[in-house]
Design an enzyme around this catalytic site. Structure first.
Site, PDB file in Angstrom:
ATOM      1  N   ASP A  73      44.116 -52.638  23.527  1.00 20.01           N
ATOM      2  CA  ASP A  73      42.716 -52.809  23.876  1.00 20.01           C
ATOM      3  C   ASP A  73      42.423 -54.311  23.894  1.00 20.01           C
ATOM      4  O   ASP A  73      43.280 -55.112  23.555  1.00 20.01           O
ATOM      5  CB  ASP A  73      41.813 -52.069  22.899  1.00 20.01           C
ATOM      6  CG  ASP A  73      41.853 -52.696  21.532  1.00 20.01           C
ATOM      7  OD1 ASP A  73      41.007 -52.357  20.700  1.00 20.01           O
ATOM      8  OD2 ASP A  73      42.752 -53.521  21.283  1.00 20.01           O
ATOM      9  N   ASP A  80      42.443 -41.793  23.049  1.00 17.65           N
ATOM     10  CA  ASP A  80      42.999 -42.416  21.850  1.00 17.65           C
ATOM     11  C   ASP A  80      41.998 -42.256  20.724  1.00 17.65           C
ATOM     12  O   ASP A  80      40.803 -42.166  20.983  1.00 17.65           O
ATOM     13  CB  ASP A  80      43.248 -43.913  22.070  1.00 17.65           C
ATOM     14  CG  ASP A  80      41.992 -44.738  21.851  1.00 17.65           C
ATOM     15  OD1 ASP A  80      41.128 -44.759  22.754  1.00 17.65           O
ATOM     16  OD2 ASP A  80      41.842 -45.314  20.748  1.00 17.65           O
ATOM     17  N   CYS A  99      53.547 -24.131  13.223  1.00 21.86           N
ATOM     18  CA  CYS A  99      53.825 -25.505  13.648  1.00 21.86           C
ATOM     19  C   CYS A  99      55.309 -25.808  13.511  1.00 21.86           C
ATOM     20  O   CYS A  99      55.951 -25.421  12.536  1.00 21.86           O
ATOM     21  CB  CYS A  99      53.000 -26.478  12.801  1.00 21.86           C
ATOM     22  SG  CYS A  99      53.292 -28.202  13.187  1.00 21.86           S
ATOM     23  N   CYS A 105      56.668 -28.909  13.393  1.00 20.01           N
ATOM     24  CA  CYS A 105      56.966 -30.253  12.907  1.00 20.01           C
ATOM     25  C   CYS A 105      57.811 -30.183  11.636  1.00 20.01           C
ATOM     26  O   CYS A 105      57.850 -29.157  10.955  1.00 20.01           O
ATOM     27  CB  CYS A 105      55.683 -31.051  12.671  1.00 20.01           C
ATOM     28  SG  CYS A 105      54.852 -30.735  11.104  1.00 20.01           S
ATOM     29  N   CYS A 152      56.065 -28.992   8.376  1.00 21.78           N
ATOM     30  CA  CYS A 152      55.826 -27.551   8.253  1.00 21.78           C
ATOM     31  C   CYS A 152      57.120 -26.759   8.136  1.00 21.78           C
ATOM     32  O   CYS A 152      57.138 -25.680   7.555  1.00 21.78           O
ATOM     33  CB  CYS A 152      54.979 -27.068   9.426  1.00 21.78           C
ATOM     34  SG  CYS A 152      53.287 -27.695   9.342  1.00 21.78           S
ATOM     35  N   HIS A 204      52.606 -34.471  10.705  1.00 22.36           N
ATOM     36  CA  HIS A 204      52.042 -33.188  11.124  1.00 22.36           C
ATOM     37  C   HIS A 204      50.858 -33.378  12.071  1.00 22.36           C
ATOM     38  O   HIS A 204      50.767 -32.695  13.097  1.00 22.36           O
ATOM     39  CB  HIS A 204      51.590 -32.356   9.924  1.00 22.36           C
ATOM     40  CG  HIS A 204      50.768 -31.183  10.340  1.00 22.36           C
ATOM     41  ND1 HIS A 204      51.304 -30.002  10.819  1.00 22.36           N
ATOM     42  CD2 HIS A 204      49.424 -31.021  10.436  1.00 22.36           C
ATOM     43  CE1 HIS A 204      50.347 -29.170  11.172  1.00 22.36           C
ATOM     44  NE2 HIS A 204      49.181 -29.764  10.946  1.00 22.36           N
TER      45      HIS A 204
END
Lengths: 401, 438
Positions: A104, A278, A316, A318, A321, A346
């Site tokens: 940015d 974002d 999930c 990930c 998890c 996660h």
């Protein structure tokens, strides 16, 4: 004429291909080609403010499927500074991130973080929080820093005004942002490698926004951000400005809605025609033990999870998890920082997975159904659906029963 | 007595390949764990964790490291407050933490965090969890072991003798109490089906008093334990000369075929000296302490290098540091002090140093990042600093132990000592010499 167009596309560091468009809403699924790799949109971009994503290694971030993330010009411009980063082969080299980066302009931090000295036509004058010295952040300076950072997408310096402000200041800021856009375009030394995005301003005033859109879309920039929103304004005003903006932005260029990251907001704004998002929220809230799940969020540090031996989300995929229970994470928060990292992993997985599902449903032509299922899962009952979301979705022909 | 021997005796086997008086022992500790499948080379160290997690690291980042010890250490100071949860969980800490294929060792205190003194009684010791002090009787201690379900644990001990001027009376009390606790623990152990196959280490106390150390060793050795923890000798409690003297006396009284684990000592120079005095195992909390002060282990243990080149390299790092090389010998409160085995990445000189932390290091951090980046992360207080430093420091430390074992195997311990400690123990270097060597 056709061959000239194709040629300029090949030289451009950005190419957008619309893969699918939702016949009901304004949603699109696109392939965005950027210098470091391709990005599938709609996309959520995690924020790695100071050249790092809060405890997550670049390998982990890559493993999660992240194709683009953010770095912050204000922070990195202060520490370690553009010269050092340039020596390190740009921000990519410095943090060893091989995929895309968006920076940015530093403008937002002017409003949110720093003791504001003065905004003039020249730029933003402020006092460095580290040595008290007065610094001028001009469009030229911002682009110069971003050129040193070498990000794939750079944002123009805009005259940022809080969305809760109204009156002549908003108009002044909108016009100045247009002038600053032109100065940013002129100052960009790397237009063959770095994409400069314009930021549509105008606050919550439809007329002002329209003026800004008309003007900025005349500039030859590879993409547009919708700015000046997600700053505490009423959601009812927020969505109307988003949809107004996408109505007047070119189809073949990406639309980046800045600062949006809550699941509902993402899904609705995709329906309103946005491609990129974002937000610090998912990664910030993780460090407080808040895990994002399809039915809301789970405060792992709360007592009720001390003896809960399920993973955060049994569905999930990930690492967190697959390996750990809520109870273990709850206990770990009392003894080690790794607990935060587990939740951060996660939450990023959650956000990226959400966007992948959104994209898939657009490609498969069932986005409206996806929206309905999503809302049902997130809110225990119909009367808890946020009013603004119901209205916004209705405006693009999706009725929630 | 026979029954006790069967149930709390030694299944783990220490196979020594070299024993040289005053030069240390080399071997393998075999048949570890309830399945008896694991082994650990000695001299070696355990993997220090907080509740089963190596500090700062998730399993993903931990997996970037290879050759980690097969024994994971957890401490009651992290665990005690979770007793209820573990009781409901029923399957022990290894499963609770999502660990697999590891042998679990449970100690009383966390060696990285000194705890307040003055709370030990005849019947209790205290640990400090996140919510404050938790008092342990032997009964509670053993109840905890049953919920933790370690493969091996140290018995409850009173080691509060490391303060300056601990009276002889107090030291004697710590020896007596510790023996009493051991006997009580063993009694409960042999009556607990849940602890079948679990091994117990006795704890040798005695402060800095030779006679008490000998007494504690002799008495503890009479009990049916699988090995011995040496307590009250931690870094900062005494100088190495005294420590070596006491350990030498202690190990004379202990059976050769049982391992000796030294608690609270992790600095490379101390490790080397203690290995020579007869210690087999150490706790690996030192890399964590180095990480917490924003430093990276950088000392060399590579004895294959050209000695001349080696000295130059050594001096470059040490001499230009400009910081006192205290090593915190006699100050237990100043364990945050940087040692001569590390570099302080917060220092301005690293701001534009684009080399890896240690040239030639194959850890994830050194393969992917530079000193300048670590400097930036530390200056900006970023969480990733801890992650990357922990990866490097852990890799470096365990590689040191590997080098130590190799040196012992090849009779090169003296060469290693010179390499690690430096020809003159880390003298300051003249800046002009640095210019010349370039």
């Amino acid at each position: 004429l056709l061959s000239v167009k194709t040629e300029s596309k090949a030289l451009s560091p950005l190419a957008l291909r619309v893969v699918a468009e939702c016949p009901v809403t304004k949603a699109r699924a696109c392939d965005l080609t950027l210098p470091h790799c391709a990005v599938s949109t709609p996309v959520f971009m995690p924020v790695g403010t100071q050249g790092t994503l809060k405890g997550i290694t670049v390998d982990q971030l890559e493993g999660l499927g992240c194709q683009i993330c953010l770095g912050n010009t204000y922070h990195l411009g202060m520490r370690p500074g553009p010269d050092l980063i340039e020596k390190a082969n740009g921000l990519h080299g410095f943090m060893n991130w091989k995929r895309n980066l968006l920076t940015d302009s530093g403008g937002f931090q002017m409003v949110s973080l720093v003791e504001l000295s003065e905004v003039t036509e020249e730029g933003v004058k402020f006092k460095s929080p580290y040595d008290g010295k007065e610094i001028l952040l001009s469009p030229e300076k911002s682009i110069s820093i971003q050129n040193s950072l070498g990000s794939d997408i750079m944002m123009q310096l805009d005259d940022v005004v809080s969305s809760t402000v109204s009156g002549p200041r908003v108009e002044e800021a909108m016009h100045r942002s247009i002038r600053w856009l032109d100065r940013c375009i002129a100052a960009n030394k790397n237009s063959d490698k770095q994409n400069l995005f314009a930021i549509i301003q105008g606050g919550l005033n439809a007329e002002l926004r329209k003026v800004c859109l008309d003007e900025m879309t005349q500039r030859d920039v590879p993409g547009f951000a919708i700015g000046g929103l997600s700053g505490g304004e009423e959601k009812n005003d927020f969505w109307r400005m988003v949809t107004l903006s996408t109505d007047h932005l070119p189809r073949e260029k990406p639309r980046y809605l800045m600062g949006v990251g809550y699941a509902v907001d993402l899904v609705v704004c995709v329906a309103l025609g946005c491609d990129m998002f974002d937000c610090v929220f998912p990664t910030r809230t993780a460090r407080f033990g808040s895990a994002l799940v399809p039915w809301g969020s789970l405060q792992v540090k709360q007592k009720q999870y001390a003896k809960d031996f399920q993973p955060i989300d049994p569905e999930c995929q990930c690492h967190t998890c697959k390996k750990h229970s809520r109870a273990y994470l709850h206990a770990l928060f009392k003894s080690d920082t790794a607990a935060m990292h587990h939740i951060t992993v996660h939450n990023i997985a959650y956000q990226l997975s959400l966007m992948r599902s959104v994209r898939r449903s657009i490609v498969e032509g069932c986005f409206p159904e996806f929206i309905r299922t999503f809302m049902k899962r997130l809110f225990p009952s119909r009367d808890l659906y946020p009013g603004w979301a119901v209205d916004a979705l209705a405006s693009v022909n999706v009725t929630l029963e | 007595m026979c029954r006790a021997a069967r149930m709390a005796g030694s299944r783990m086997k220490l196979e020594l390949s070299r024993v040289v008086q005053g030069r240390g022992r080399l071997g393998v500790l075999k048949e570890l764990g309830k399945t008896g499948q694991c082994s650990l080379e000695v001299p070696g160290c355990l993997l220090h964790t907080h509740l089963g997690t190596v500090p700062h690291l998730t399993q993903e980042t931990l997996r970037t490291l290879s050759n980690l010890p097969s024994v994971t250490q957890v401490t009651l100071s992290n665990i005690a407050e979770h007793q209820e949860v573990l009781e409901e969980f029923k399957d022990g800490v290894t499963k609770f933490a999502g660990l697999h294929d590891t042998v679990l060792y449970c100690s009383l205190h966390d060696p990285a965090t000194p705890c307040p003194t003055g709370y030990t009684t005849n019947k209790t010791v205290s640990v400090w969890g996140s919510g404050g002090r938790i008092e342990l009787t032997v009964a509670k201690f053993m109840a905890l072991q049953k919920t933790v379900q370690p493969d091996w644990y140290q018995s409850m001990a009173d080691g509060e003798t490391w303060l300056n001027n601990t009276s002889r009376k107090r030291v004697r009390k710590s020896v007596d109490r510790t023996l009493a606790h051991l006997d009580e623990c063993l009694l409960v152990h042999q009556q607990s089906q849940e602890l079948e196959g679990v091994e117990v280490f006795g704890v040798v106390e005695g402060g800095d008093i030779l006679e008490e150390r000998v007494r504690s060793s002799r008495e503890t050795a009479k009990r049916p334990v699988a090995g011995f923890c040496l307590d009250g000798l931690q870094t900062g409690s005494m100088d190495q000369a005294l420590r070596t003297q006491l350990i030498t006396a202690v190990t004379k009284e202990l059976p050769e075929d049982k391992p000796r684990l030294l608690q609270g000592v992790g600095r490379p120079d101390e490790v080397l000296a203690c290995v020579e005095a007869g210690v087999d195992l150490f706790e690996s909390f030192f890399p964590f302490q180095v990480t917490e002060r924003g430093c990276a282990l950088s000392f060399s243990f590579d004895i294959s290098l050209d000695p001349e080149l080696a000295v130059l390299e050594l001096d470059e790092e040490r001499g230009t540091s400009g910081e006192t090389q205290q090593n915190g010998d006699l100050n237990p409160d100043d364990q945050s002090l940087m040692t001569s085995f590390e570099i302080n990445l917060k220092d301005q000189r690293y701001k534009d140093d684009f080399r890896p932390l240690v040239e030639g290091c194959v850890c994830y951090c050194c393969q992917n990042h530079q000193r300048a980046y670590l400097h930036h992360l530390l200056v900006t207080n970023e969480l990733l600093a801890g992650v990357l430093l922990m990866i490097h420091n852990t890799a470096h430390y365990h590689a040191f132990f590997s080098a130590l074992r190799e040196a012992l195997a090849n009779d090169k311990l003296d060469v290693l000592k010179t390499r690690v400690l430096g020809e003159s123990g880390g003298r300051q270097k003249d800046l002009t010499d640095t210019d010349k060597s370039e």
